[in-house]
Design an enzyme around this catalytic site. Sequence first.
Site, mmCIF file in Angstrom:
data_model
loop_
_atom_site.group_PDB
_atom_site.id
_atom_site.type_symbol
_atom_site.label_atom_id
_atom_site.label_comp_id
_atom_site.label_asym_id
_atom_site.label_seq_id
_atom_site.Cartn_x
_atom_site.Cartn_y
_atom_site.Cartn_z
ATOM 1 N N HIS A 183 4.720 3.932 -2.072
ATOM 2 C CA HIS A 183 4.690 2.479 -1.936
ATOM 3 C C HIS A 183 4.547 1.822 -3.300
ATOM 4 O O HIS A 183 3.703 2.218 -4.103
ATOM 5 C CB HIS A 183 3.519 2.042 -1.054
ATOM 6 N N SER A 184 5.370 0.820 -3.567
ATOM 7 C CA SER A 184 5.275 0.022 -4.794
ATOM 8 C C SER A 184 5.279 0.939 -6.021
ATOM 9 O O SER A 184 6.215 1.700 -6.222
ATOM 10 C CB SER A 184 4.026 -0.864 -4.724
ATOM 11 N N LEU A 185 4.211 0.904 -6.834
ATOM 12 C CA LEU A 185 4.174 1.743 -8.034
ATOM 13 C C LEU A 185 4.255 3.228 -7.689
ATOM 14 O O LEU A 185 4.649 4.048 -8.524
ATOM 15 C CB LEU A 185 2.901 1.461 -8.837
#
Length: 220
Positions: free
Chosen positions: A77-79
């Site tokens: 998720h994300s980073l």
Amino acid sequence: MTKTYVLVHGAWHGGWCWRDVAANLRKMGYHVTTPTQTGVGERAHLLCKDITPDTFVTDIVNHIVTEELSDVILVGHSLGGISITGAADRIPDHISHLVYLDGAIVESGQSVFSTMPPDIVAARRKLVAEEGRGIFMPTPPPTAFGIPEGHSLTDWVRRRITPHPAGTYESGLKLVHPLGNGRPRTYVVCTNPLKPISDPPQNRQAHRSRALLEGHSAYP
């Protein structure tokens, strides 16, 4: 054979953020692990200036290898997108599928900051310099993650988010193989609400996502 999910968190978070998702997947009979990367969550005591994307990749690789996991569906998720890309680069034989959940995508040598709008990069660097002792990005409020004040999870998230090592945004990701290293992969774009740092459908990240997925079917 039971499917194995390894869920990788984004910035300021830890494995804790997957609590409800992991519980639901386990109820469905899947094997799920939620590692926390160096310097955040319950490993916040390890926060230092030397943490880079390579550190985060090593965290996930070591977790998969030490736990003797195979045929892994690796979700970032994300980073966390940089971590799963790096893990696939190193240990592709352990991974059956990569899933980017609004995940960061960078090429070899690129930093996460190099893919973000300049005004947001400048604002985050300013926070690091003025409030993060040149080491970390201070914790934003839960509202920055789409959780409104007064929500049942607001205080729970506020108690758990921790400062994030700035080096994971500043330093480039080191890859030996092409992006994804031949692993099937899927990109999930969350549009309601749309991430604040993204522009609607024509944004650069969406184009990069389509390029990444070209030739691969969506994961069910």
